[in-house]
Write an enzyme that holds these catalytic residues in place. Structure first.
Site, PDB file in Angstrom:
ATOM      1  N   CYS A 148       0.840  -1.198   0.000  1.00 25.18           N
ATOM      2  CA  CYS A 148       0.000   0.000   0.000  1.00 25.18           C
ATOM      3  C   CYS A 148       0.877   1.252   0.000  1.00 25.18           C
ATOM      4  CB  CYS A 148      -0.907   0.003   1.227  1.00 25.18           C
ATOM      5  SG  CYS A 148      -1.987   1.452   1.327  1.00 25.18           S
ATOM      6  N   PRO A 149       0.861   2.039  -1.069  1.00 24.74           N
ATOM      7  CA  PRO A 149       1.683   3.255  -1.105  1.00 24.74           C
ATOM      8  C   PRO A 149       1.200   4.319  -0.137  1.00 24.74           C
ATOM      9  CG  PRO A 149       0.240   3.155  -3.018  1.00 24.74           C
ATOM     10  CD  PRO A 149       0.092   1.852  -2.319  1.00 24.74           C
TER      11      PRO A 149
END
Length: 253
Positions: A62-63
């Site tokens: 998840c950025p």
């Protein structure tokens, strides 16, 4: 020799659940090994090229949190989605009355003093952003709740369960027997007991390798090593459970 296909028996299900390792290399059936980390990879473990390490029960990178979502923080990630939705919903509710009158200054003398642009336009932008976040996160949360209830990760859903390769789908459905305890137990596996549902606390004795996931005694394999056929005389199982979702799954192909 091609083994004869047959449906899963309850004893086969228990045997698969009692196995310490169910995921193997496609070629030769070797144990999974990470060539980058030079480490053995337990079931459901994948290497993240961004984090540069292997992640237990990896779901995705998840950025937005600059981290991988996996075994240790999956519940925290779901709570992040839930609390974000609740927060934006609260903001939408409290701003509703203000937004209804957002253009009231357009026809007044305040419009000339740019009060409309300084006060009302920002309110409208924030309100629209909250609606967008609420809808997007709600859809994302529904998707992950579905994965949770079915004991599945995003990687497994995209690359295995819905793979265009029938052999990969077959291997996944066989291995998935070990991880699926039923929707309610799958939910409790992630969220824990009810008094911890709202807290980012992972209450489990498991280490993420799924070696002793079912904590059952090893059973004698009811599968003949010679021809791969089911032998009732070797069946030491007293488990009557049957996973309806896996009806028709074949062990050999």
């Amino acid at each position: 020799m091609v083994h004869k296909l047959f449906d899963f028996q309850p004893s086969i299900i228990q045997f698969l659940r009692a196995m310490g390792i169910v995921e193997r290399k496609r070629r030769f059936g070797y144990h999974r090994h990470c060539s980058t980390c030079s480490l053995y990879k337990p079931d459901r473990t994948h290497h993240c090229r961004v984090c540069k390490r292997c992640i237990l029960r990896m779901d995705h990178h998840c950025p937005w949190i600059a981290n991988c979502v996996g075994f240790n923080n999956y519940k925290t990630f779901l709570l992040l989605l839930i609390y974000t939705i609740l927060t934006t919903t609260f903001i939408i509710g409290t701003m509703m009355r203000r937004v209804i009158h957002v253009f009231r200054r357009a026809n007044s003398t305040d419009f000339k003093s740019f009060t409309f642009f300084l006060e009302d336009i920002p309110v409208l932008v924030i309100f629209g952003a909250c609606i967008f976040i609420t809808v997007a996160f709600s859809m994302f949360l529904c998707f992950h709740i579905k994965l949770t209830l079915n004991a599945m990760t995003t990687i497994e859903y995209r690359e295995k369960a819905n793979s265009s390769d029938a052999f990969i789908q077959h291997r996944f459905r066989v291995a998935h027997v070990k991880f699926d305890k039923g929707k309610w137990k799958n939910f409790l596996h992630v969220f824990g007991p009810w008094y911890l549902w709202a807290l980012p606390i992972r209450n489990t004795k498991e280490d993420g390798t799924y070696v002793n996931y079912w904590e059952e005694k090893r059973v004698t394999s009811p599968i003949s090593s010679k021809d791969g056929k089911y032998d009732e005389s070797k069946d030491t199982s007293d488990n009557d459970e049957y996973i309806k979702d896996n009806e028709g799954v074949k062990l050999f192909s």
